[in-house]
Design an enzyme around this catalytic site. Structure first.
Site, PDB file in Angstrom:
ATOM      1  N   ASP A  42      40.838  52.014  39.942  1.00  0.00           N
ATOM      2  CA  ASP A  42      40.025  52.213  38.746  1.00  0.00           C
ATOM      3  C   ASP A  42      39.216  50.931  38.485  1.00  0.00           C
ATOM      4  O   ASP A  42      39.813  49.858  38.304  1.00  0.00           O
ATOM      5  CB  ASP A  42      40.959  52.510  37.565  1.00  0.00           C
ATOM      6  CG  ASP A  42      40.196  52.770  36.262  1.00  0.00           C
ATOM      7  OD1 ASP A  42      38.961  52.579  36.245  1.00  0.00           O
ATOM      8  OD2 ASP A  42      40.853  53.147  35.274  1.00  0.00           O
ATOM      9  N   GLU A  53      41.165  22.887  47.628  1.00  0.00           N
ATOM     10  CA  GLU A  53      42.343  23.516  48.221  1.00  0.00           C
ATOM     11  C   GLU A  53      41.982  23.998  49.609  1.00  0.00           C
ATOM     12  O   GLU A  53      42.863  24.225  50.429  1.00  0.00           O
ATOM     13  CB  GLU A  53      42.801  24.694  47.349  1.00  0.00           C
ATOM     14  CG  GLU A  53      44.092  25.368  47.800  1.00  0.00           C
ATOM     15  CD  GLU A  53      43.914  26.464  48.856  1.00  0.00           C
ATOM     16  OE1 GLU A  53      44.921  27.004  49.314  1.00  0.00           O
ATOM     17  OE2 GLU A  53      42.781  26.782  49.252  1.00  0.00           O
ATOM     18  N   CYS A 107      44.693  24.257  42.415  1.00  0.00           N
ATOM     19  CA  CYS A 107      43.511  24.325  41.541  1.00  0.00           C
ATOM     20  C   CYS A 107      43.424  23.150  40.564  1.00  0.00           C
ATOM     21  O   CYS A 107      42.531  23.117  39.719  1.00  0.00           O
ATOM     22  CB  CYS A 107      43.513  25.644  40.767  1.00  0.00           C
ATOM     23  SG  CYS A 107      43.623  27.075  41.849  1.00  0.00           S
ATOM     24  N   THR A 130      40.137  38.948  43.103  1.00  0.00           N
ATOM     25  CA  THR A 130      39.947  37.692  42.367  1.00  0.00           C
ATOM     26  C   THR A 130      39.316  36.597  43.235  1.00  0.00           C
ATOM     27  O   THR A 130      39.179  35.462  42.784  1.00  0.00           O
ATOM     28  CB  THR A 130      41.277  37.152  41.792  1.00  0.00           C
ATOM     29  OG1 THR A 130      42.100  36.674  42.861  1.00  0.00           O
ATOM     30  CG2 THR A 130      42.031  38.218  41.014  1.00  0.00           C
ATOM     31  N   SER A 151      53.136  33.267  39.366  1.00  0.00           N
ATOM     32  CA  SER A 151      52.131  32.232  39.113  1.00  0.00           C
ATOM     33  C   SER A 151      51.617  32.301  37.676  1.00  0.00           C
ATOM     34  O   SER A 151      51.313  31.278  37.070  1.00  0.00           O
ATOM     35  CB  SER A 151      50.982  32.309  40.121  1.00  0.00           C
ATOM     36  OG  SER A 151      50.148  33.403  39.842  1.00  0.00           O
ATOM     37  N   HIS A 201      41.640  26.820  33.245  1.00  0.00           N
ATOM     38  CA  HIS A 201      41.540  27.263  34.629  1.00  0.00           C
ATOM     39  C   HIS A 201      41.548  28.795  34.633  1.00  0.00           C
ATOM     40  O   HIS A 201      42.375  29.415  33.972  1.00  0.00           O
ATOM     41  CB  HIS A 201      42.716  26.712  35.442  1.00  0.00           C
ATOM     42  CG  HIS A 201      42.864  27.369  36.770  1.00  0.00           C
ATOM     43  ND1 HIS A 201      41.810  27.464  37.657  1.00  0.00           N
ATOM     44  CD2 HIS A 201      43.921  28.007  37.361  1.00  0.00           C
ATOM     45  CE1 HIS A 201      42.220  28.105  38.738  1.00  0.00           C
ATOM     46  NE2 HIS A 201      43.482  28.453  38.585  1.00  0.00           N
ATOM     47  N   LYS A 235      45.143  35.053  28.317  1.00  0.00           N
ATOM     48  CA  LYS A 235      46.614  34.963  28.348  1.00  0.00           C
ATOM     49  C   LYS A 235      47.070  33.544  27.996  1.00  0.00           C
ATOM     50  O   LYS A 235      48.035  33.345  27.255  1.00  0.00           O
ATOM     51  CB  LYS A 235      47.137  35.317  29.749  1.00  0.00           C
ATOM     52  CG  LYS A 235      47.100  36.783  30.122  1.00  0.00           C
ATOM     53  CD  LYS A 235      47.641  36.926  31.557  1.00  0.00           C
ATOM     54  CE  LYS A 235      47.381  38.288  32.160  1.00  0.00           C
ATOM     55  NZ  LYS A 235      48.151  39.369  31.552  1.00  0.00           N
ATOM     56  N   ASN A 290      37.311  33.498  41.474  1.00  0.00           N
ATOM     57  CA  ASN A 290      38.094  32.264  41.466  1.00  0.00           C
ATOM     58  C   ASN A 290      37.407  31.207  42.338  1.00  0.00           C
ATOM     59  O   ASN A 290      36.967  31.516  43.454  1.00  0.00           O
ATOM     60  CB  ASN A 290      39.513  32.545  41.987  1.00  0.00           C
ATOM     61  CG  ASN A 290      40.495  31.429  41.649  1.00  0.00           C
ATOM     62  OD1 ASN A 290      40.113  30.389  41.134  1.00  0.00           O
ATOM     63  ND2 ASN A 290      41.759  31.659  41.943  1.00  0.00           N
ATOM     64  N   SER A 340      48.730  25.627  41.025  1.00  0.00           N
ATOM     65  CA  SER A 340      50.017  26.161  41.464  1.00  0.00           C
ATOM     66  C   SER A 340      50.801  25.137  42.261  1.00  0.00           C
ATOM     67  O   SER A 340      50.244  24.251  42.897  1.00  0.00           O
ATOM     68  CB  SER A 340      49.792  27.405  42.331  1.00  0.00           C
ATOM     69  OG  SER A 340      49.360  28.480  41.538  1.00  0.00           O
TER      70      SER A 340
END
Ligand code: COA
Length: 385
Positions: A31, A81, A113, A154, A203, A235, A244, A274, A306
């Site tokens: 979706d 990274e 990151c 992402t 994560s 980030h 979040k 990202n 991370s």
């Protein structure tokens, strides 16, 4: 920090190709609302075969040097990274492509990151000591996840270049910072892999825990109270992660933090995807370019890499920041990307991954001035038009 030190310029660059996530959703039977609303992503930047973290870094930094020259630049920190060599800093290639002086030291920083945040802090501390110098900090990454994995939507790619100087035109880096390091297996990329091993849900939890701990350390070290912060940049592995993280911080500090505080910071990231260590600074660029009311305001910066290292720090925006902005150029770069379909994107996914034992010539297909040309006797070759 005695002198006022901070961001004198900020320039971002992304790739020449773009995939619409609605097309990816259609191809994979997902979706499209999951990507648009659940992850907060609309598009992903896709590198052409002759684009990589080196060419992106050079493309981001060139406008900075055109505007400000190279005088006094004695340090280039390149954070990534997705480095292209286990020994040589990608920054050394960038140094040559940009024509930086031989008296400029170059080093690559790595911590998922987070790396560019460490570079920014180190650069600012050294400029505070020697205010007649300036430093270039470049965050650059190609975020490549496994095809058909939950993280595929992402992905993205881009670079952010920052000129760190005394009496900054954009924002002062305030002295207090809060740090939290914890050994977590949430995302990592062993030396033999081109895509990371990732436990996505873990994560997210590790990010939220890290930010809460870094916030406490920030306050302990004299950082501003939550109510003294006017906007936030986080980030953003996907832009809903900023929401979040903001909600997590609100809960942790028992305050109300409206999503208005982060809306502008998601503007570029939702169209790029990202960019690992550059993502926080794309968020900052998005905020500076889309909010007219920032003069004198404090921005809370929330960095997470991370593995994991988290850092909370703050910027105080300079009065004339609007005239130092690059919004029109950034928007033009985004709009100039060539759309690719899912078949082409998938064909390109691993196109830039070569062993070092083959001699390979890569055709120039991207319109920018910097190109990865291939591998010759084991060494990567780059060209500037
Ligand atoms: N319409 C609207 N929203 C939808 C939806 C739909 N049809 N289907 C799912 N969603 C929402 C989910 O509710 C969820 O939102 P929530 O987290 O607020 O509950 C969101 O979309 C993601 O769905 P979910 O099922 O959790 O996704 P996933 O398990 O396929 O993968 C990640 C999500 C982030 C774990 C994955 O992309 C990943 O591993 N990313 C890489 C790691 C990463 O970015 N980590 C972040 C910290 S660094």
């Amino acid at each position: 920090m005695s002198a006022r030190v901070g961001l004198h310029d900020l320039s971002v660059a992304t790739t020449s190709l773009v995939l619409e996530l609605d097309d990816l959703a259609a191809a994979t039977g997902i979706d499209p609302a999951k990507y648009r609303l659940g992850l907060g992503q609309q598009q992903m930047s896709v590198p052409a075969p002759d684009e990589d973290p080196v060419t992106l870094a050079a493309a981001a930094a060139e406008p900075v040097l055109t505007r400000h020259g190279m005088d006094g630049i004695r340090t280039l920190y390149l954070a990534t990274e997705s480095g292209v060599d286990q020994s040589k800093s990608a920054g050394v290639f960038v140094h040559r492509l940009l024509g930086l002086p031989s008296t400029c030291r170059v080093v690559e920083l790595k911590q998922a990151c987070y790396g560019a945040t460490a570079g920014l802090r180190a650069a600012a501390d050294s400029i505070a000591l020697r205010p007649d110098e300036r430093a270039l900090v470049i965050a650059t990454d190609v975020a490549r996840y496994q095809l058909d994995s939950p993280a595929e939507a992402t992905q993205g790619a881009g670079a952010a270049a920052m000129l760190v100087a005394a009496d900054p035109a954009i924002a002062e880096l305030e002295a207090p910072c809060g740090i939290s390091t914890a050994d977590v297996d949430d995302f990592w990329r062993p030396n033999d892999r081109s895509t990371p091993l990732v436990d996505g849900k873990r994560s997210i939890d590790a990010y939220l825990d890290g930010v809460a701990a870094a916030w406490d350390d920030f306050r302990l070290h004299g950082g501003a109270e939550i109510g003294q912060i006017d906007r936030f940049c986080h980030h953003q592995p996907f832009t809903r992660m900023a929401a979040k993280a903001l909600a997590g911080l609100a809960e942790h500090t028992s305050t109300q933090l409206a999503e208005d505080l982060i809306v502008a910071s998601t503007t570029y990231n939702r169209r790029i995807g990202n960019t690992y260590t550059a993502s926080l600074f794309f968020a900052l660029a998005g905020l500076l370019d889309h909010d007219d009311e920032l003069a004198g305001k404090r921005i809370g910066m929330v960095s997470y890499g991370s593995g994991s290292v988290s850092e909370v720090f703050s910027l105080r925006v300079a009065d004339g920041y609007r005239s130092a902005g690059r919004g029109a150029a950034t928007l033009a770069g985004l709009n100039a990307r060539t759309p690719v379909d899912v078949e082409r994107y998938r064909a390109l996914h691993d196109a830039g991954i070569f062993g070092s034992d083959a001699n390979i010539t890569v055709e120039q297909t991207s319109p920018g001035p910097f190109h990865f040309c291939g591998i010759e006797e084991g060494a990567r070759r780059y060209r500037r038009d």
